[in-house]
Motif scaffolding. Structure first.
Motif, PDB file in Angstrom:
ATOM      1  N   PRO A  37      -5.482   8.465  11.562  1.00 52.54           N
ATOM      2  CA  PRO A  37      -5.535   7.292  12.413  1.00 52.54           C
ATOM      3  C   PRO A  37      -4.044   6.528  12.337  1.00 52.54           C
ATOM      4  N   PHE A  38      -3.576   6.594  11.018  1.00 57.10           N
ATOM      5  CA  PHE A  38      -2.557   5.836  10.732  1.00 57.10           C
ATOM      6  C   PHE A  38      -1.258   6.566  11.590  1.00 57.10           C
ATOM      7  N   ALA A  39      -1.114   7.686  11.575  1.00 57.38           N
ATOM      8  CA  ALA A  39      -0.175   8.380  12.302  1.00 57.38           C
ATOM      9  C   ALA A  39      -0.522   8.179  13.686  1.00 57.38           C
ATOM     10  N   LEU A  40      -1.401   8.301  14.213  1.00 51.21           N
ATOM     11  CA  LEU A  40      -1.515   8.163  15.647  1.00 51.21           C
ATOM     12  C   LEU A  40      -1.350   6.644  16.183  1.00 51.21           C
ATOM     13  N   ALA A  41      -1.609   5.961  15.342  1.00 50.64           N
ATOM     14  CA  ALA A  41      -1.354   4.483  15.532  1.00 50.64           C
ATOM     15  C   ALA A  41      -0.006   3.954  15.653  1.00 50.64           C
ATOM     16  N   ILE A  42       0.837   4.681  14.693  1.00 45.24           N
ATOM     17  CA  ILE A  42       2.430   4.481  14.760  1.00 45.24           C
ATOM     18  C   ILE A  42       2.884   4.943  15.755  1.00 45.24           C
ATOM     19  N   ALA A  43       2.463   6.145  16.180  1.00 52.06           N
ATOM     20  CA  ALA A  43       3.123   6.762  17.427  1.00 52.06           C
ATOM     21  C   ALA A  43       2.628   6.076  18.496  1.00 52.06           C
ATOM     22  N   LEU A  44       1.492   5.405  18.684  1.00 54.81           N
ATOM     23  CA  LEU A  44       1.343   4.493  19.866  1.00 54.81           C
ATOM     24  C   LEU A  44       2.347   3.224  20.017  1.00 54.81           C
ATOM     25  N   ARG A 151       3.628  14.270  20.314  1.00 53.22           N
ATOM     26  CA  ARG A 151       3.466  13.766  18.981  1.00 53.22           C
ATOM     27  C   ARG A 151       4.562  13.006  18.632  1.00 53.22           C
ATOM     28  N   ASP A 152       5.791  13.276  19.196  1.00 57.24           N
ATOM     29  CA  ASP A 152       7.160  12.395  18.962  1.00 57.24           C
ATOM     30  C   ASP A 152       7.156  11.307  20.185  1.00 57.24           C
ATOM     31  N   ASN A 153       6.079  11.113  20.825  1.00 49.77           N
ATOM     32  CA  ASN A 153       6.140   9.976  21.869  1.00 49.77           C
ATOM     33  C   ASN A 153       7.025  10.376  23.188  1.00 49.77           C
ATOM     34  N   SER A 154       7.443  11.589  23.274  1.00 50.82           N
ATOM     35  CA  SER A 154       8.128  12.055  24.327  1.00 50.82           C
ATOM     36  C   SER A 154       7.473  12.314  25.402  1.00 50.82           C
ATOM     37  N   ILE A 155       7.699  11.988  26.623  1.00 51.70           N
ATOM     38  CA  ILE A 155       6.672  12.371  27.747  1.00 51.70           C
ATOM     39  C   ILE A 155       6.738  13.804  27.900  1.00 51.70           C
ATOM     40  N   TYR A 156       5.570  14.138  28.087  1.00 48.34           N
ATOM     41  CA  TYR A 156       5.052  15.807  28.465  1.00 48.34           C
ATOM     42  C   TYR A 156       4.926  15.881  29.947  1.00 48.34           C
TER      43      TYR A 156
END
Length: 465
Positions: A37-44, A151-156
């Motif tokens: 959750p923390f990783a995904l929250a930070i990514a968002l 996962r690095d927030n780049s658009i796929y």
């Protein structure tokens, strides 16, 4: 390792010169609960701050085709939005936008169908700038946009589907006659849920969910007459649950379940409440919407009997004479239906039934009820009933206890009896007429009374076709 399908609710709001991000996350597999959750929250957060989530002019990446719905599709009710898993990266997240309005961000789907989101086109929604105003999806063209991020927030990649929502059915030119198509020996199974909430009390009782129910019942045609009248039987089935203050029990544990028999016309009018063969047991039945014998069009109104109770079920429900109006023709639960809205605003009496002994009736309650009925006119059967009822009543502490409202709450406050004796109804041969009790006491028991507000909700949904 992939996450189970998880939902991240993301809200943006302005405070001064800064954009505040609020994220809540639910439903992860246990192995991910601590760190993911923390990783995904930070990514968002990074995605929002960099403009990936909110900026419509960003790089769209590769084109992705939704499995469902596809561009040009006509959709209604709940629309599954499916993204082919093979066309997405091994890890990352998606954002869902409808008509340019950001809906939510979610983890990549990991189920076989690739379910990204279930879009309920009939449910109300709100906008951040006006959270108290309910809005509804209109029939017509709408655009669904799914953006997929690594996962690095780049658009796929981006998937876009332009669809047409069609929940409403065009009005029938000559209207129609609403009638049940009862057939001998047929039955329909319904799923019924209800909630009884105590909202507030002048005696200081806190808000409390007193009772919930989740049961099934069968409505069976036992016999038919030449004029179309039928002998109808409602029977609550075993293994439903009743929840009192969080305590769950099977319905058959607390009640000896018996059927309720009624003679009903093709228009739904109850012609006769048939007496049971044995008085023992709980003979529960549920409301049968009644229709006028004439043809009706959208906007037409008629008088309607509305059954209601505070508890999940009682043997003698309150019958209120309300008003029904044909609101629209629309799709509901997969059926073309007449949507009928029934209302009542007035005074009513309620029974209080318990498996042990009945409490005193609630007299003079102020009731506001809205009941929405969806009737499948082509098939002649009831599909869905949604009831919302608010009740204000003056209750004794014994009545509150019988409803379950004081098991974790203080009893009703004692009346101010300074200079007064507790009221005792006069007796003897000369005791005639009506006698007013002392202030704050019950004419029957002398118990303290309190003004109490209740909220009752009920859903009845056809479970078998």
């Amino acid at each position: 390792m992939r996450m189970s399908r998880s939902v991240i609710n993301l809200q943006l709001f302005e405070k001064g010169r800064f954009t505040i991000v609020r994220i809540s996350m639910v439903h992860y597999r246990a192995v991910w609960r601590t760190f993911k959750p923390f990783a995904l929250a930070i990514a968002l957060v990074a995605a929002v701050c960099s403009g990936h989530v909110a900026n419509a002019d960003e790089d769209t990446g590769k084109d992705i085709q939704l499995t469902k719905p596809v561009t040009g599709a006509t959709v209604r009710e709940t629309v599954p939005i499916l993204l082919p898993r093979a066309a997405t990266p091994s890890s990352g997240y998606v954002t869902i936008t409808i008509d340019g309005q950001f809906i939510k961000a979610a983890a990549l789907p990991d189920d076989a169908q690739g379910t990204v989101y279930l879009w309920d086109t009939k449910a109300p929604y709100t906008l951040p700038e006006d959270p108290d105003r309910k809005l509804y999806v209109l029939d017509g063209d709408h655009t669904i946009t799914i953006r997929v991020f690594n996962r690095d927030n780049s658009i796929y990649g981006t998937a876009i589907a332009r669809v047409r929502v069609a929940n409403t059915i065009p009005e029938l030119k000559d209207g129609l006659k609403l009638a049940y198509k009862w057939q001998n020996s047929t039955d329909a199974k319904y799923h019924r849920t209800s909630t009884l909430e105590l909202l507030n009390s002048s005696a200081g009782l806190p808000p409390d969910t007193i009772q919930k129910s989740d049961v099934y019942f069968k409505r069976t045609v036992e016999d038919t007459e030449a004029n179309g009248d039928v002998l109808l039987r409602d029977q609550v089935l075993n293994d439903g649950v009743i929840i009192n203050h969080g305590t769950v029990a099977y319905v058959q544990i607390g009640y000896t379940l018996k059927g309720r028999m009624r003679t009903v016309s093709i228009s739904g009018a109850t012609m006769k409440n048939n007496p049971p063969l044995s008085a023992a047991g709980s003979h529960f039945g549920f409301g049968i919407p009644a229709f006028p014998p004439r043809r009706v069009q959208v906007g037409d109104s008629w008088q309607a009997p509305i059954e209601g109770s505070l508890q999940w079920a009682v043997e003698h429900p309150t019958l209120m004479r309300g008003t029904a109006r044909l609101d629209a023709f629309e799709w509901q639960d997969g059926y073309p239906c007449a949507k009928i809205i029934e209302t009542y605003n007035g005074v009513a009496k309620f029974d209080i039934d318990t498996p042990q002994a009945d409490a005193a009736d609630i007299q003079g309650a102020n009731v506001n009820i809205i009941r929405t009925v969806w009737f499948a006119y082509t098939y002649g059967k009831l599909v869905h009933i949604s009831t919302d009822m608010k009740v204000d009543a003056n209750l004794t502490s014994a009545q509150v206890t019988a409803l379950g409202g004081s098991s974790t709450s203080p009893a009703a406050a004692a009346p101010d009896t300074a200079g007064l004796n507790p009221f005792t109804p006069p007796t003897g041969v000369n005791s005639v007429g009506n006698f007013a009790p002392q202030p704050g006491t019950s004419v029957n028991t002398g118990q303290a009374r309190a003004q109490v507000s209740f909220h009752v909700t009920e859903e009845i949904v056809l479970a078998s076709r």
